[in-house]
Design an enzyme around this catalytic site. Sequence first.
Site, short mmCIF file in Angstrom:
data_model
loop_
_atom_site.label_atom_id
_atom_site.label_comp_id
_atom_site.label_asym_id
_atom_site.label_seq_id
_atom_site.Cartn_x
_atom_site.Cartn_y
_atom_site.Cartn_z
N ASP A 8 -15.57 2.41 7.76
CA ASP A 8 -14.02 2.95 6.98
C ASP A 8 -14.52 4.37 6.35
OD1 ASP A 8 -10.96 3.95 7.43
OD2 ASP A 8 -11.96 3.44 4.93
N HIS A 49 0.95 -1.06 -0.43
CA HIS A 49 0.55 0.32 0.30
C HIS A 49 0.76 1.25 0.14
CE1 HIS A 49 -3.37 2.33 0.50
NE2 HIS A 49 -2.40 3.57 1.40
N ARG A 68 -14.75 12.36 7.26
CA ARG A 68 -13.07 13.61 7.70
C ARG A 68 -12.94 13.74 6.92
NH1 ARG A 68 -9.35 8.36 7.43
NH2 ARG A 68 -7.84 10.47 7.95
N SER A 114 -7.72 3.19 9.28
CA SER A 114 -8.83 3.78 8.00
C SER A 114 -7.72 2.70 6.89
CB SER A 114 -8.78 5.20 7.49
OG SER A 114 -9.65 5.33 5.57
N LYS A 131 -9.12 -1.59 5.77
CA LYS A 131 -9.19 -2.83 4.47
C LYS A 131 -7.97 -3.37 4.31
CE LYS A 131 -9.30 2.18 2.67
NZ LYS A 131 -8.87 2.86 3.22
#
Length: 434
Positions: A161, A82, A168, A183, A187
């Site tokens: 989320d 990620h 947010r 967050s 995932k």
Amino acid sequence: MNVIDIIVAKRDGRELTPAQIDWVVEAYARDAVAEEQMAALSMAVLWRGMSRAEVSRWTEAMTRSGTRLDFADLPRPTTDKHSTGGVGDKITLALTPAVAACGAAVPQLSGRGLGHTGGTLDKLEAIPGWRSHLSPTEMRSALRDVGGVVCAAGPDLAPADRKLYALRDVTGTVESIPLIASSIMSKKLAEGTGALVLDVKVGSGAFMKTMSDARALARTMVDIGTDHEVATVALLTAMDTPVGREVGNAREVAEACEVLAGGGPEDVVELTVALGREMLSAAGLTAAKDPATALADGSAMDVWRRMVRAQGGDPDAPLPTAREHAQILAGRSGVVRRLDALAVGRAAWSLGAGRDRKEDSVSAGAGVRLHAKPGDRIQASQPLFTLYTDEADRLQDAARELTDSYTVEDVAPDHTLGPPASLVLERVANDHRN
């Protein structure tokens, strides 16, 4: 449970109990907690922070709000990467097939670009026919048959989320490190990968501008992964200058294909190989083929072509090109010492490569070509940038973004320039190498 009590507890700096966290996340997901109440709690978290135990439990509650994929029955170990987002960050495109060619299964759930940062799905959708939405069954088939898949997260993965993320964004609480970390990790946990490598960007073109903030985010995410028995490592990587020489959707796909063909810019290759080695190590494939070899021997390209076809795309189809282009020339000779990633990202966005809102469309062919990067010699009147767009009236705004984006300094003709600095700045992990 009473949501007011939970808000007040965090407002006053007290640690939330596991029961409080479980209840408030579940209640928010089913609309029993109002948006303004969750906004107040998010602001309290921004100001007061969360302990490691709180963040871990919050992430687990977010993950539990939806389904969790399970690829444990695959014949290959799963590993994923990620990135926190940057400019010219096309690493996933070459990395996923390279790691798959080395024996791992890579379930890569990716997102879209927003503002000056590009999105992997936007880039891949520049390939004619390629589709981002796959069912869990289709994902499993691609992982079993090809070894890698890049697709959008389904609506049933960490839905709490998704709802909180949107809140947010409009309440000034995006910067909370516990909420950013939970967050991302909720995932990734829902995705079901067995190992995870995080590319935490730091610099002008990144969300995290300082090493201290990037290090804190990386440490928080690594701890979350460890607490949930997912082997997790983070690399802090430089994002003051764009990665590679192409910024924009189809343009970045083309550059990634150069890397898969054994060429491409050195910085893209460096980061692809560094992250790939970490992914294989985290998955326990320490004796696997090296990602650098997979890029050089054509096996990564073979997997790429199969990946594209498996998702409906044509790897041989011409990529979209923009209708208009213009060049920005150097005003003097010398050596490029600075090239601001944020300015380049904003220029690409101005040309149509990015979006203001998630529902906006993007231009596949729009973007910026970088003819010189820091350390390169440049001659007066030589091109520094080429701008590409479908709408000529966008060129002026993009050129304006680049006005002060670079610095060219004098250097003696016989001066020997040193090698470019490594993009990998630091490694954060909980293993013996840390």
